[in-house]
Motif scaffolding. Structure first.
Motif, PDB file in Angstrom:
ATOM      1  N   LEU A 182       0.857  -1.182   0.000  1.00 17.26           N
ATOM      2  CA  LEU A 182       0.000   0.000   0.000  1.00 17.26           C
ATOM      3  C   LEU A 182       0.892   1.231   0.000  1.00 17.26           C
ATOM      4  CD1 LEU A 182      -2.700  -0.950   2.669  1.00 17.26           C
ATOM      5  CD2 LEU A 182      -2.950  -0.988   0.185  1.00 17.26           C
ATOM      6  N   PRO A 183       0.606   2.209  -0.845  1.00 19.83           N
ATOM      7  CA  PRO A 183       1.423   3.427  -0.862  1.00 19.83           C
ATOM      8  C   PRO A 183       1.201   4.256   0.395  1.00 19.83           C
ATOM      9  CG  PRO A 183      -0.472   3.678  -2.300  1.00 19.83           C
ATOM     10  CD  PRO A 183      -0.481   2.255  -1.835  1.00 19.83           C
ATOM     11  N   ILE A 233      -3.719  -0.799  -3.929  1.00 19.52           N
ATOM     12  CA  ILE A 233      -5.097  -0.314  -3.850  1.00 19.52           C
ATOM     13  C   ILE A 233      -5.091   1.209  -3.728  1.00 19.52           C
ATOM     14  CG2 ILE A 233      -7.248  -0.385  -2.502  1.00 19.52           C
ATOM     15  CD1 ILE A 233      -6.263  -3.118  -1.397  1.00 19.52           C
ATOM     16  N   PHE A 234      -5.982   1.859  -4.476  1.00 23.81           N
ATOM     17  CA  PHE A 234      -6.197   3.301  -4.345  1.00 23.81           C
ATOM     18  C   PHE A 234      -7.671   3.534  -4.024  1.00 23.81           C
ATOM     19  CE2 PHE A 234      -2.524   3.147  -7.246  1.00 23.81           C
ATOM     20  CZ  PHE A 234      -1.642   3.971  -6.554  1.00 23.81           C
ATOM     21  N   SER A 235      -7.965   3.738  -2.749  1.00 20.38           N
ATOM     22  CA  SER A 235      -9.352   3.981  -2.354  1.00 20.38           C
ATOM     23  C   SER A 235      -9.711   5.442  -2.573  1.00 20.38           C
ATOM     24  CB  SER A 235      -9.554   3.621  -0.875  1.00 20.38           C
ATOM     25  OG  SER A 235      -8.875   4.557  -0.054  1.00 20.38           O
ATOM     26  N   ALA A 266      -8.488   4.024  -8.704  1.00 18.64           N
ATOM     27  CA  ALA A 266      -7.849   3.328  -9.825  1.00 18.64           C
ATOM     28  C   ALA A 266      -8.815   3.182 -10.993  1.00 18.64           C
ATOM     29  CB  ALA A 266      -7.347   1.962  -9.377  1.00 18.64           C
ATOM     30  N   THR A 267     -10.094   2.919 -10.701  1.00 15.47           N
ATOM     31  CA  THR A 267     -11.078   2.707 -11.770  1.00 15.47           C
ATOM     32  C   THR A 267     -11.432   3.997 -12.502  1.00 15.47           C
ATOM     33  OG1 THR A 267     -12.946   2.974 -10.232  1.00 15.47           O
ATOM     34  CG2 THR A 267     -12.071   0.752 -10.527  1.00 15.47           C
ATOM     35  N   LEU A 268     -11.055   5.145 -11.951  1.00 14.05           N
ATOM     36  CA  LEU A 268     -11.346   6.419 -12.604  1.00 14.05           C
ATOM     37  C   LEU A 268     -10.349   6.766 -13.694  1.00 14.05           C
ATOM     38  CD1 LEU A 268     -12.265   8.642  -9.510  1.00 14.05           C
ATOM     39  CD2 LEU A 268     -13.823   7.429 -11.045  1.00 14.05           C
ATOM     40  N   HIS A 269      -9.258   6.004 -13.785  1.00 15.60           N
ATOM     41  CA  HIS A 269      -8.198   6.325 -14.731  1.00 15.60           C
ATOM     42  C   HIS A 269      -8.123   5.266 -15.828  1.00 15.60           C
ATOM     43  CE1 HIS A 269      -7.104   8.514 -11.065  1.00 15.60           C
ATOM     44  NE2 HIS A 269      -6.473   9.363 -11.855  1.00 15.60           N
ATOM     45  N   ASP A 270      -7.742   5.715 -17.001  1.00 12.26           N
ATOM     46  CA  ASP A 270      -7.611   4.825 -18.157  1.00 12.26           C
ATOM     47  C   ASP A 270      -6.132   4.628 -18.466  1.00 12.26           C
ATOM     48  OD1 ASP A 270      -7.831   3.346 -20.423  1.00 12.26           O
ATOM     49  OD2 ASP A 270      -8.677   4.943 -21.678  1.00 12.26           O
TER      50      ASP A 270
END
Length: 294
Positions: A182-183, A233-235, A266-270
């Motif tokens: 985790l960062p 993971i990026f929450s 993470a899901t917001l980026h392409d």
């Protein structure tokens, strides 16, 4: 001390606000306090009592019967039902109550019984994860304080670690190696621990680095041993740095690894144009990805 509106209690107990008002008037289950402007509000003890009432009512006890019981009698019946009833609603209510009361025995009894009957993986998927969703709501509304949240999170953490340690330390020949981290500033360690368990159970080799891992640490790890996949993971709570900046830095410093990302941000980026980055939208997609590797 937390203060709840009637809409808060509706969300936390699953009892409609109109029903709560009717119970107040007809059975005096609880007596709300009122502000100077005559608006209802409730305190911690009211929440505890309503959680007990909700659990008993959902298990077939008539509200008139519940109202006739003392608080100790309600608590005794709740303990009895929680120990024998494995229905999802009952367990969720009982786990919530054990969090509010910081009752380790009650929490562990429910989880351990499920593990014995279902196995560890199914228990986490079908019992613990739905509970964690509700725990997030409890924390967001102030229904539980940071101490209660830390208490229950550490109980779950201990169980995942124990289950992982019980797995045989096997490694398939030529199978991919996963490094999980985790960062800085990301706090989704329970999810990371569970992914580590799932990978280990499927006999993949994992290197678990945990939380607050910098890019320099990842670079050192890839120099020390072969790592095929870096998983993180990026929450929605991650604000330490832009996601794109972190991804770019990891790819530059770990040139031989593929980066697997999950979480809301993470899901917001392409990253479709980069073959070394893959976004998995959730646990189900992660399991499918791992299954294809296997």
């Amino acid at each position: 001390m937390a203060v709840y509106s009637i809409s808060d209690l509706e969300k936390l107990t699953g009892i409609k606000a109109a029903t709560l008002r009717a119970w107040e008037q007809r059975y005096e289950i609880i007596t709300p306090k009122r502000t100077d402007t005559n608006i209802r509000y409730y305190l911690d003890e009211d929440l505890r009592q309503l959680l007990n009432v909700a659990l008993l009512n959902k298990n077939g006890m008539r509200i008139s019967k519940i109202a006739s019981l003392s608080r100790d009698e309600r608590a005794e019946k709740v303990a009895s039902i929680s120990s024998i009833n494995v229905s999802p609603d009952t367990q969720l209510d009982a786990l919530t109550l054990s969090t509010v009361e910081m009752d380790e025995f009650k929490f562990s009894h429910i989880i351990d019984k499920n593990i014995h009957q279902r196995g560890f993986e199914e228990t986490l998927l079908e019992v613990v994860y739905p509970f964690l969703d509700k725990l997030g709501l409890l924390y967001f509304t102030g229904s539980i304080n940071p101490v209660q949240e830390a208490f229950i999170s550490n109980l779950i953490r201990r169980k995942i670690i124990a289950a992982t340690d019980a797995l045989p330390p096997q490694r398939q020949k030529r199978s991919p190696v996963f490094c999980l981290y985790l960062p800085d500033g990301e706090r989704q360690e329970l999810s990371l621990l569970f992914i580590n368990y799932l990978l280990r159970k499927r006999r993949f080799s994992t290197i678990y680095l945990g939380a607050d891992v910098g890019v320099a640490d990842l670079a050192d790890a890839t120099r020390c041993t072969t790592i095929d996949y870096l998983f993180t993971i990026f929450s929605n709570a991650f604000i330490h740095e832009p996601v794109e900046q972190h991804v770019k830095s990891v790819l530059h410093n770990c040139p031989d690894a593929t980066l697997l990302l999950t979480g809301y941000q993470a899901t917001l980026h392409d990253f479709g144009d980069n073959s070394r980055v893959r976004v998995v939208s959730g646990l189900e997609e992660m399991l499918l990805f791992v299954q294809r590797l296997k």
